[in-house]
Design a protein around this motif. Sequence first.
Motif, PDB file in Angstrom:
ATOM      1  N   LEU A 147     -27.542   5.150 -22.437  1.00 21.67           N
ATOM      2  CA  LEU A 147     -28.996   3.818 -22.604  1.00 21.67           C
ATOM      3  C   LEU A 147     -28.982   3.083 -21.563  1.00 21.67           C
ATOM      4  N   ILE A 148     -27.698   2.949 -21.283  1.00 25.78           N
ATOM      5  CA  ILE A 148     -28.333   1.924 -19.577  1.00 25.78           C
ATOM      6  C   ILE A 148     -28.864   2.146 -19.049  1.00 25.78           C
ATOM      7  N   SER A 192     -32.181   3.987 -19.472  1.00 24.06           N
ATOM      8  CA  SER A 192     -33.195   4.044 -19.651  1.00 24.06           C
ATOM      9  C   SER A 192     -33.467   2.635 -19.803  1.00 24.06           C
ATOM     10  N   GLY A 193     -32.434   2.294 -20.356  1.00 19.62           N
ATOM     11  CA  GLY A 193     -33.034   0.626 -20.666  1.00 19.62           C
ATOM     12  C   GLY A 193     -33.085   0.060 -18.749  1.00 19.62           C
ATOM     13  N   MET A 245     -36.478   1.599 -18.220  1.00 21.50           N
ATOM     14  CA  MET A 245     -37.949   0.767 -18.255  1.00 21.50           C
ATOM     15  C   MET A 245     -38.411  -0.405 -18.094  1.00 21.50           C
ATOM     16  N   LEU A 246     -37.100  -0.985 -17.785  1.00 17.91           N
ATOM     17  CA  LEU A 246     -36.784  -2.348 -16.763  1.00 17.91           C
ATOM     18  C   LEU A 246     -37.486  -2.061 -15.794  1.00 17.91           C
TER      19      LEU A 246
END
Lengths: 323, 247
Positions: free
Chosen positions: A133-134, A136-137, A140-141
């Motif tokens: 999750l981190i 992926s985040g 995205m950022l």
Amino acid sequence: MRTIYLKELADHFSSLRFLLMASLVFMASVVGVYLAGQGVRELLSRGAGPYLEGRAFLMLFTAPGAMLSLASLFALAGPLAPLVLGFDSVSRERSQGTLSKILSQPVYRDEVLLGKFLAGLAAMAVLLAALLLILSGLAMLGLGLVPSAGEAARLACWYLLSLLYLGLWLGLAILLSVACRSAPASAMACAALWVAAGFFVPALGQTVAGATVVVADPSAPTREERAAYDRVSRAVTMASPPAVFGEASRILLDPSHRGSRQDLSIASMSRLDRFLVSQFQGGVGLGQSLILLLPHLAVLAAAALVSFFLSFLVFARQEVRSA
Amino acid sequence: MTFVVETFGLTKFYGREKAVDGLDLKIGEGEIFGLLGPNGAGKTTTLLMLLGLSEPARGRSLVLGLDPLKEPVKVKSRVGYLAENMGVHQELTGRQTLEFLAGLNKIKNPGGEIDDCLRTVGLASVADKPAGTYSRGMRQRLGLAEVLVKKPGLAFLDEPTLGLDPEGIAQMMGLIAALPKERGVTVVLSSHLLHLVERVATRVGVMGRGRLLAEGSIPELAAGAGLPADLEAVYRHYLRPGAGEDS
């Protein structure tokens, strides 16, 4: 079993060792994703966007950065986490004199092992989910890449595949911690197993292939000779879990995965298979990938079960007190 | 007298060596039975077999009317065992240790029982400190609390005073002496401290090389051998070189 599971889980989450391991894993993967991200960004800036449609996000895991892709790095270094969590799970109880305390309570020995196994698996499941999750985040950022539904589904499948892989190694770590009388001995055995599976067996595959496949003209090997070399080397290499997992990851994370020169699975296919695979020029669907994956899943699951069964067998026959 | 422990020809090998050799032992309800003998006499092995933690090669036993080979889990839920050189889970506090043990014994809402056990063994004030910081004497008393928290009918205490200072030994023996009357626990106590065993034990058994050389109350054994009623003299008599080898 619930009591043992909960205690072990609490031990993992409060232990310094888990914290250290988690921070190490996070640092390594952030660096890996950053490097892969730079490559993807360069491709995108050269106008490769339309060709990467629906797989740009997954490339973060499969694109080789400075050295290895994140998925290959995980295949190789990922086992260290379960080994570190599990290598002393039983041998420490023995050396600190608490094993006889637990075994003299009304529990079966397999419950003890299963509780420890599930707690380790749960701890790693939480860690890996947080990690994905981190990452992926961050992607995205930093890159503005948003995973498509298909990519997210592939990533979720890869998560489950990884848990199976980590579970296999946890089973091996517990087996060694049961079989070895002391924690240092089982640590050494775990390290040896890891080196053998990660480095020795692949090298052995190359060696065996080089020794057995006859190449008439080494400067220009024919197509058949190259295929034979790959077939032999793959047959040996596939004895090691990292190789099986690495290939399975490529199938799952790279939709266009249908064989290149370094891809060993295609070289050994029949002409008909190669024709069928080439039909999916734009990448195969998740369903097809999963079908390609079945043998890998079966092998990993079988190995995990065997290691767990063996550790139970050894544990059940062990005297509480040695002669 | 009803027997809580009965063994019939119990035999165990470690390799080719006989650790326990045809043991016939009977221990009655409410007793404090002193299991005596030099190191390697087979005391611990006997206790492990009675708990179902070790399989005998021959013979059988009944513990609280149950066969530990066939129903080990039932036996273990009703028998408390304080092992020789018992360790602690360093990272758990005393209270957490007892909660863990209560969980393993599937005891629901153990809070009150845990407080009671901690008070009994005098660890209430340090209950929330990690057991890794406990002194040797405190660890042994925690071990006794671990035995008590499951409300056993029978307790096997293997060298519970090993490595304790004189005050710790006195505390531990005081706690053990009170077990049958205050908690209805039959105690099997293995120890080398004969003068302490003499004070609390209702009967003793002397083991040597895996065999039971003598069994009975101290006055009985002394009278049988024509000795003064002193456990040390009895012990020396039955373990003298060559004793019991002819039979």
